[in-house]
Design an enzyme around this catalytic site. Structure first.
Site, short mmCIF file in Angstrom:
data_model
loop_
_atom_site.label_atom_id
_atom_site.label_comp_id
_atom_site.label_asym_id
_atom_site.label_seq_id
_atom_site.Cartn_x
_atom_site.Cartn_y
_atom_site.Cartn_z
N GLU A 1 -4.02 7.62 -1.11
CA GLU A 1 -3.09 7.60 -0.05
C GLU A 1 -2.69 8.55 0.69
O GLU A 1 -1.35 9.15 0.87
CB GLU A 1 -1.75 6.93 -0.46
CG GLU A 1 -1.74 5.57 -1.23
CD GLU A 1 -0.63 4.84 -1.77
OE1 GLU A 1 -0.53 3.39 -1.83
OE2 GLU A 1 0.40 5.66 -1.91
N GLU B 1 -5.20 -1.53 -4.37
CA GLU B 1 -3.84 -1.74 -5.24
C GLU B 1 -3.40 -3.03 -4.43
O GLU B 1 -2.82 -2.98 -3.35
CB GLU B 1 -2.77 -0.65 -5.04
CG GLU B 1 -3.42 0.79 -5.44
CD GLU B 1 -2.54 1.48 -5.50
OE1 GLU B 1 -1.21 1.45 -5.30
OE2 GLU B 1 -2.91 3.07 -5.58
#
Length: 667
Positions: free
Chosen positions: A145, A308
């Protein structure tokens, strides 16, 4: 036949080794065939400088492999260990006031730190060397991320020196930079690149965090910061590719806006992203989640992974809503509808320590299967039968929305009106389109427009001569272009154009913006047209038509009766200019007229609130995915006879969907 990847994010280092076999068996019973590991394990993989320990991860991978579970392995650079920070505190980012952003959470490093780049290359090299040839490793994930927690833009000395070099490579001569930025204003002329500053804290900074630095400087700094992330990622990719041929990805964050995802993804083999529809900080509408999926697909114009996927209530200090029965299944099918070819749930089991104790997974803290586990199991069994239909399928889209990160940053720096939001405007157009049951591609201005019947460029403010020529050619050859207020008013360097508004779009739109009105303090202006009425509350362009036809006019204020929305024939195509903000119902009606006039058919005969449809194609075969996002059942007119591919039922005329239900229909 290859199965679709279906799995979870797994942290064996958080649990005793005697639990790993139990986990693998439970995963296998869910049809899980892939896990991601390692992305936060630097301190476990290298407990001290130069001392490596891969044995524990080797053992975990061996156990997973015995249960036919493949692995995505993450590079652990999102969380540099304490020994590294203690030895080299200069690797830390600095904020706008020069304060170090220190150890204690994650992402505490500067992309431009030569020291951190050195240590990054070393840990990535050691991992790539060690795991090369491991057959169960099917992909690498770079870092984790990028940019989250506001970590894209750093104000340290490393970034200052690299920014100066970046500007010198871009402009060549300092006089060119001064011209582009207009540094004659406020006596800001630079005599050399060595005088360039970072747009850090200054006397005019205000409590609302608006930054008064030169707009050209600011936009270039945003571009430089994004480029710095791209280069740091490339450093890791190059190291892995010396030892491994498996594909490489990074887990993006949907609508995150500090990094140009089109640039970031050019070096990746495929895109993946992290999807949390309902967490502590945000409860996304299904339309915004759908738009994020479409953006992830559009970034490389190919299918993607969800690295995710939410599987439980989640948050750090407090928790978002618990997914209702059927929602985990619905979210997985929504991702697949929009182009996902892998679903990995975050996380396998809720952690009993650390910041994410409240971030629940498929299993609770006690590791006992319950409702969410059995829903994940149901989806796994269904998808194992549908893999061939899903893999290499494509979304059938005749409409595109252009998203430009350069324009996003320009609008963010100077948003015209305190209530204007570029992302929000794009989202409103997207919602209006899918409410009409059509599919949409999200693309950049660099993509070809030729395959689309209609292209939307909302608030496309920064322009170049090349983009102008591209859109004119597209429309001339029969394309339909939709533009809005605050389009074509700036040059690519963020300076204001001297062209008569709408600037670069004036020729093809057939109108002139005589003046405009930024609506503040709750003011509203009535809009009349297309047999409807609504109110603008942000912006009104007052249009003078030279060639265009008026579709809607203003119904109040001093410009009552003046044109608000127009359409102009240009070559074989048409250009719509929407000079004001609209409410959702007016927007939906207007967009239906635009797409119908362009010859685009809707996926089902009539819209149903809270129901999403996506038309897909595999080879020559088409099928329709229908998703009920409502907490109540619905009956949907599908206008024909179909086979429902999950249950095998025959559907004639209409399909009944349970709360959060899904149907896949084939002729």
């Amino acid at each position: 036949m290859m199965d679709l990847y279906y799995g979870a994010d797994y942290y064996p280092e958080h649990w005793p080794e005697n639990r790993w076999e139990v986990d693998a068996e439970l995963m296998e019973n869910c049809k899980i065939n892939i896990v991601r590991v390692g992305e936060f394990a630097w301190a476990k993989l290298e407990p001290a400088e130069g001392e490596y320990n891969f044995d524990w991860l080797d053992k975990a991978i061996d156990i997973l492999s015995k249960h036919d579970i493949n692995v995505v392995i993450g590079t652990p650079t999102a969380a540099p260990p304490k020994w590294l920070v203690d030895k080299h505190p200069e690797i830390l980012m600095r904020d706008e006031k020069g304060h170090p952003r220190g150890f204690g959470t994650r992402r505490h490093y500067c992309y431009n730190s030569p020291v951190y780049q050195k240590y990054t290359k070393e840990i990535v090299k050691k991992m790539a060397e060690h795991f090369k040839g491991q057959s169960s490793i099917v992909a690498w994930q770079i870092d984790n991320e990028f940019g989250c927690h506001d970590t894209t833009r750093c104000y340290c000395e490393n970034c200052l020196q690299k920014f100066r070099k970046w500007l010198k490579e871009k402009y060549g001569d300092i006089d060119e930079l001064n011209k582009a930025w207009g540094t004659i204003f406020w006596s800001q002329i630079y005599r050399s690149f060595e005088e360039i500053i970072l747009p850090a804290y200054t006397v005019c900074d205000s409590q609302d965090h608006s930054n008064p630095h030169n707009p050209g400087l600011m936009l270039d700094f945003y571009r430089f910061s994004s480029d710095s992330v791209v280069k740091y990622q490339k450093l890791q990719i190059d190291e892995i590719k010396k030892y491994s041929l498996v594909p490489i990805t990074h887990n993006l964050m949907g609508h995150f806006d500090q990094i140009d995802y089109f640039d970031l993804s050019k070096d990746l083999d495929f895109v993946s992203w992290d999807n949390y529809p309902n967490n502590q900080w945000n409860k996304a509408s299904y339309q915004l989640t759908a738009m994020a999926h479409d953006l992830m697909r559009g970034i490389k114009n190919k299918n993607f992974w969800v690295m995710e996927e939410q599987s439980g209530p989640c948050g750090w200090s407090v928790m978002g809503d618990t997914p209702k029965p059927g929602q985990i299944r619905l979210w997985a099918y929504q991702a697949i509808a929009h182009g996902a070819e892998a679903i990995l749930y975050f996380r396998w089991r809720a952690c009993t320590f650390g910041t994410e104790e409240y971030w629940y997974g498929i299993l609770d803290h006690d590791g006992i299967p319950r409702r969410r586990y059995y829903e994940v199991q149901q989806v796994g069994r269904e998808l194992s039968k549908l893999s061939d239909l899903i893999l290499d399928s494509r979304v059938v889209a005749q409409i595109a929305i252009v998203k430009s990160y350069d324009n996003l940053w320009s609008h963010e720096l100077q948003p015209h009106n305190s209530n204007f939001d570029y992302n929000g405007l794009i989202a409103q157009y997207y919602k209006g389109l899918i409410a009409n049951n059509v599919s949409v591609d999200m693309i950049s201005e660099e993509c070809s427009f030729d395959k689309y019947k209609v292209v939307f460029m909302p608030a496309f403010n920064l322009m170049t001569d090349e983009i102008q020529s591209k859109v004119e050619e597209y429309v001339k050859n029969g394309g339909v272009l939709v533009i809005t207020f605050r389009s074509g008013t700036r040059n690519w360097d963020n300076s204001i154009t001297t062209k008569t508004l709408p600037g670069y779009f004036k020729k093809i739109s057939g109108i002139e913006v005589e003046e405009f009105d930024s609506l503040n303090q709750g003011r509203k202006v009535i809009i009349n047209g297309i047999d409807s009425e609504c109110s603008a509350s942000i912006w009104c362009d007052i249009l003078k038509t030279s060639e265009a036809e008026t579709l809607a006019t203003y119904g109040s204020d001093y410009y009552k009766g003046k044109s608000a929305i127009t359409v102009n024939n240009f070559g074989k195509g048409r250009v719509y200019y929407i000079g004001c903000d609209l409410d959702n119902e007016f927007m939906k009606k207007l967009l239906y007229i635009i797409i119908s006039d362009a010859g685009i058919r809707t996926n089902i005969p009539k819209s149903v609130k809270g129901v999403e449809t996506v038309l897909k194609k595999k080879d020559t075969e088409r099928y329709l995915m229908i998703l009920n996002h409502n907490s109540y059942p619905v009956n949907i007119n599908v206008g024909g006879k179909y086979k429902e591919l999950i249950t095998g039922d025959i559907i004639d005329g209409s399909v009944y969907l349970l709360p959060f239900g899904v149907a896949i229909l084939r002729d």
